[in-house]
Design a protein around this motif. Structure first.
Motif, PDB file in Angstrom:
ATOM      1  N   MET A 129       0.754  -1.401   0.123  1.00 59.67           N
ATOM      2  CA  MET A 129      -0.031  -0.121   0.120  1.00 59.67           C
ATOM      3  C   MET A 129       0.884   1.317   0.143  1.00 59.67           C
ATOM      4  SD  MET A 129      -3.101   1.064   2.978  1.00 59.67           S
ATOM      5  CE  MET A 129      -3.645  -0.789   2.890  1.00 59.67           C
ATOM      6  N   SER A 130       0.673   2.094  -0.941  1.00 53.99           N
ATOM      7  CA  SER A 130       1.393   3.165  -0.951  1.00 53.99           C
ATOM      8  C   SER A 130       0.986   4.303   0.074  1.00 53.99           C
ATOM      9  CB  SER A 130       1.453   3.899  -2.416  1.00 53.99           C
ATOM     10  OG  SER A 130       0.292   4.472  -2.808  1.00 53.99           O
ATOM     11  N   ARG A 131       1.741   5.249   0.222  1.00 49.38           N
ATOM     12  CA  ARG A 131       1.581   6.290   1.233  1.00 49.38           C
ATOM     13  C   ARG A 131       0.439   7.109   0.938  1.00 49.38           C
ATOM     14  NH1 ARG A 131       1.037   9.145   4.577  1.00 49.38           N
ATOM     15  NH2 ARG A 131       1.883  10.372   6.125  1.00 49.38           N
ATOM     16  N   SER A 132       0.490   7.209  -0.381  1.00 49.93           N
ATOM     17  CA  SER A 132      -0.676   8.218  -0.971  1.00 49.93           C
ATOM     18  C   SER A 132      -2.067   7.553  -0.838  1.00 49.93           C
ATOM     19  CB  SER A 132      -0.624   8.513  -2.582  1.00 49.93           C
ATOM     20  OG  SER A 132      -0.656   7.499  -3.322  1.00 49.93           O
ATOM     21  N   GLU A 133      -2.155   6.239  -0.451  1.00 49.93           N
ATOM     22  CA  GLU A 133      -3.344   5.387  -0.386  1.00 49.93           C
ATOM     23  C   GLU A 133      -4.261   5.876   0.882  1.00 49.93           C
ATOM     24  OE1 GLU A 133      -4.977   3.755  -2.703  1.00 49.93           O
ATOM     25  OE2 GLU A 133      -3.413   4.363  -4.054  1.00 49.93           O
ATOM     26  N   THR A 134      -3.372   6.669   1.788  1.00 55.98           N
ATOM     27  CA  THR A 134      -4.081   7.075   3.002  1.00 55.98           C
ATOM     28  C   THR A 134      -4.686   6.022   3.740  1.00 55.98           C
ATOM     29  OG1 THR A 134      -4.771   9.063   1.876  1.00 55.98           O
ATOM     30  CG2 THR A 134      -5.434   9.038   4.002  1.00 55.98           C
ATOM     31  N   TYR A 135      -4.002   4.740   3.896  1.00 51.20           N
ATOM     32  CA  TYR A 135      -4.398   3.844   4.447  1.00 51.20           C
ATOM     33  C   TYR A 135      -5.734   3.463   4.557  1.00 51.20           C
ATOM     34  CZ  TYR A 135       0.083   5.104   6.734  1.00 51.20           C
ATOM     35  OH  TYR A 135       1.389   5.373   7.120  1.00 51.20           O
ATOM     36  N   ASP A 136      -6.034   2.984   3.099  1.00 52.38           N
ATOM     37  CA  ASP A 136      -7.015   2.410   2.861  1.00 52.38           C
ATOM     38  C   ASP A 136      -8.643   3.126   2.865  1.00 52.38           C
ATOM     39  OD1 ASP A 136      -8.008  -0.362   2.104  1.00 52.38           O
ATOM     40  OD2 ASP A 136      -9.178  -0.151   3.738  1.00 52.38           O
ATOM     41  N   LEU A 137      -8.626   4.395   3.353  1.00 49.28           N
ATOM     42  CA  LEU A 137      -9.544   5.383   3.341  1.00 49.28           C
ATOM     43  C   LEU A 137      -9.676   6.108   2.377  1.00 49.28           C
ATOM     44  CD1 LEU A 137     -10.077   6.010   7.076  1.00 49.28           C
ATOM     45  CD2 LEU A 137     -10.958   4.058   6.011  1.00 49.28           C
ATOM     46  N   ILE A 138     -10.929   6.392   1.911  1.00 44.08           N
ATOM     47  CA  ILE A 138     -11.096   7.701   0.883  1.00 44.08           C
ATOM     48  C   ILE A 138     -12.282   8.259   1.346  1.00 44.08           C
ATOM     49  CG2 ILE A 138     -12.623   6.165  -0.506  1.00 44.08           C
ATOM     50  CD1 ILE A 138     -11.310   7.464  -3.076  1.00 44.08           C
ATOM     51  N   SER A 139     -12.218   9.705   1.009  1.00 42.68           N
ATOM     52  CA  SER A 139     -13.358  10.638   1.159  1.00 42.68           C
ATOM     53  C   SER A 139     -14.307  10.365   0.267  1.00 42.68           C
ATOM     54  CB  SER A 139     -12.834  12.025   1.417  1.00 42.68           C
ATOM     55  OG  SER A 139     -13.985  12.854   1.297  1.00 42.68           O
ATOM     56  N   SER A 140     -15.651  10.261   0.806  1.00 43.75           N
ATOM     57  CA  SER A 140     -16.692  10.297  -0.100  1.00 43.75           C
ATOM     58  C   SER A 140     -17.007  11.334  -1.060  1.00 43.75           C
ATOM     59  CB  SER A 140     -17.941  10.191   0.568  1.00 43.75           C
ATOM     60  OG  SER A 140     -18.231  11.478   1.285  1.00 43.75           O
ATOM     61  N   GLU A 141     -16.276  12.415  -0.733  1.00 47.29           N
ATOM     62  CA  GLU A 141     -16.094  13.600  -1.802  1.00 47.29           C
ATOM     63  C   GLU A 141     -15.073  13.229  -2.770  1.00 47.29           C
ATOM     64  OE1 GLU A 141     -16.283  17.750   0.467  1.00 47.29           O
ATOM     65  OE2 GLU A 141     -14.462  16.477   1.021  1.00 47.29           O
ATOM     66  N   LYS A 142     -14.368  12.085  -2.844  1.00 43.80           N
ATOM     67  CA  LYS A 142     -13.167  11.883  -3.770  1.00 43.80           C
ATOM     68  C   LYS A 142     -13.340  10.607  -4.473  1.00 43.80           C
ATOM     69  CE  LYS A 142     -10.348  14.970  -1.524  1.00 43.80           C
ATOM     70  NZ  LYS A 142      -8.977  14.991  -0.296  1.00 43.80           N
ATOM     71  N   VAL A 143     -14.419   9.929  -4.384  1.00 45.65           N
ATOM     72  CA  VAL A 143     -14.816   8.650  -4.818  1.00 45.65           C
ATOM     73  C   VAL A 143     -14.874   8.837  -6.540  1.00 45.65           C
ATOM     74  CG1 VAL A 143     -15.417   7.353  -3.152  1.00 45.65           C
ATOM     75  CG2 VAL A 143     -17.053   8.157  -4.350  1.00 45.65           C
ATOM     76  N   ASP A 144     -15.368   9.913  -6.896  1.00 44.38           N
ATOM     77  CA  ASP A 144     -15.700  10.412  -8.235  1.00 44.38           C
ATOM     78  C   ASP A 144     -14.369  10.331  -9.139  1.00 44.38           C
ATOM     79  OD1 ASP A 144     -16.944  11.263 -10.615  1.00 44.38           O
ATOM     80  OD2 ASP A 144     -17.298  13.283  -9.923  1.00 44.38           O
ATOM     81  N   GLY A 145     -14.510   9.510 -10.224  1.00 52.32           N
ATOM     82  CA  GLY A 145     -13.216   9.434 -11.020  1.00 52.32           C
ATOM     83  C   GLY A 145     -12.183   8.224 -10.749  1.00 52.32           C
ATOM     84  N   THR A 146     -12.595   7.686  -9.766  1.00 51.59           N
ATOM     85  CA  THR A 146     -11.763   6.559  -9.516  1.00 51.59           C
ATOM     86  C   THR A 146     -11.877   5.432 -10.511  1.00 51.59           C
ATOM     87  OG1 THR A 146     -11.863   6.485  -7.141  1.00 51.59           O
ATOM     88  CG2 THR A 146     -11.135   4.369  -7.736  1.00 51.59           C
ATOM     89  N   ALA A 147     -10.630   4.843 -11.083  1.00 53.21           N
ATOM     90  CA  ALA A 147     -10.639   4.224 -12.436  1.00 53.21           C
ATOM     91  C   ALA A 147     -11.085   2.633 -12.172  1.00 53.21           C
ATOM     92  CB  ALA A 147      -9.105   4.143 -13.007  1.00 53.21           C
ATOM     93  N   VAL A 148     -11.924   2.344 -13.291  1.00 52.59           N
ATOM     94  CA  VAL A 148     -12.201   0.735 -13.000  1.00 52.59           C
ATOM     95  C   VAL A 148     -11.644  -0.097 -14.090  1.00 52.59           C
ATOM     96  CG1 VAL A 148     -14.453  -0.776 -13.064  1.00 52.59           C
ATOM     97  CG2 VAL A 148     -14.625   1.434 -12.158  1.00 52.59           C
ATOM     98  N   PHE A 149     -10.939  -1.232 -14.006  1.00 55.99           N
ATOM     99  CA  PHE A 149     -10.258  -1.984 -15.031  1.00 55.99           C
ATOM    100  C   PHE A 149     -11.041  -3.348 -15.204  1.00 55.99           C
ATOM    101  CE2 PHE A 149      -7.300   0.830 -12.887  1.00 55.99           C
ATOM    102  CZ  PHE A 149      -6.513   1.612 -14.043  1.00 55.99           C
ATOM    103  N   ASN A 150     -11.006  -3.956 -16.267  1.00 53.07           N
ATOM    104  CA  ASN A 150     -11.048  -5.264 -16.291  1.00 53.07           C
ATOM    105  C   ASN A 150      -9.850  -6.031 -15.883  1.00 53.07           C
ATOM    106  OD1 ASN A 150      -9.327  -5.447 -18.561  1.00 53.07           O
ATOM    107  ND2 ASN A 150     -10.707  -5.582 -19.998  1.00 53.07           N
ATOM    108  N   ARG A 151      -9.881  -7.512 -16.128  1.00 53.78           N
ATOM    109  CA  ARG A 151      -8.790  -8.462 -15.703  1.00 53.78           C
ATOM    110  C   ARG A 151      -7.529  -8.280 -16.662  1.00 53.78           C
ATOM    111  NH1 ARG A 151      -9.518  -9.748 -10.069  1.00 53.78           N
ATOM    112  NH2 ARG A 151     -11.632  -9.760  -9.843  1.00 53.78           N
TER     113      ARG A 151
END
Lengths: 125, 125
Positions: free
Chosen positions: A10-32
């Motif tokens: 887990m990278s430092r920028s991942e903020t320990y697994d938490l994300i703000s509800s304000e910032k979920v918009d735009g998170t990428a979705v990949f296939n396998r």
């Protein structure tokens, strides 16, 4: 998906697994295969139990059918720390035939709809 | 907090217990007397497990100390369907002394911070 605080990739920028509800918009979705399918538009969250039930994806442009929202059951998503996005094991045909709606035509997220969407992806509601 | 789909006091507008992550901002927070304490500013959500860990409240103005954000452990909140907001069993002194931060000074939401905040409210992280 298990919560793993010991994931040393887990990278430092991942903020320990938490994300703000304000910032979920735009998170990428990949296939396998690692191809980007679209992005998260918003989550649908249980007000009482605080559990995310759906990640609502926008897949606009990819299939040439304008921006549509595809609610995906939380259980079909796997967070990929390296990519900083969600992986889904779904092919194009599966997504094209999936429950979806246009902007301004939001469904009622009730149990009937839940069973329909979860059922399509083969996971229990 | 249990997820109860059979709650017949749930109003139609409550959209069957789900809320969009885009719309949590502004949800009211009340104390046990029904006095409004502030509003939800955002949720902090586990990217992997899809669980809300904190409702981050803004209590600006109430205590005359400018807008501050108070991350509240999810477990101290109870959704009140009639009021359409969250109830917390906290008095003014407890909130004034609670972990909080100003806009632009977001903490790192790691385990240490989690144990500090959850510990303050007496719930296990």
């Amino acid at each position: 998906m298990a919560f793993d605080t010991n994931d040393d990739t887990m990278s430092r920028s991942e903020t320990y697994d938490l994300i703000s509800s304000e910032k979920v918009d735009g998170t990428a979705v990949f296939n396998r295969n690692g191809d980007k399918l679209g992005t998260v538009h918003h989550f649908m969250v249980g007000k009482r139990d605080g559990r995310v039930r759906y990640a609502v994806m926008s897949f606009g442009g990819l299939f040439g059918m304008g921006e549509r929202y595809h609610p995906l059951p939380w259980d079909v998503l796997t967070y990929d720390t390296e990519k900083g996005g969600y992986a889904v094991d779904l092919d194009k045909d599966k997504l094209e035939g999936a429950p979806s709606y246009e902007r301004g035509s939001e469904p009622t997220y009730d149990r009937i709809y839940g069973e329909q969407v979860y059922g399509y992806y083969g996971v229990p509601y």
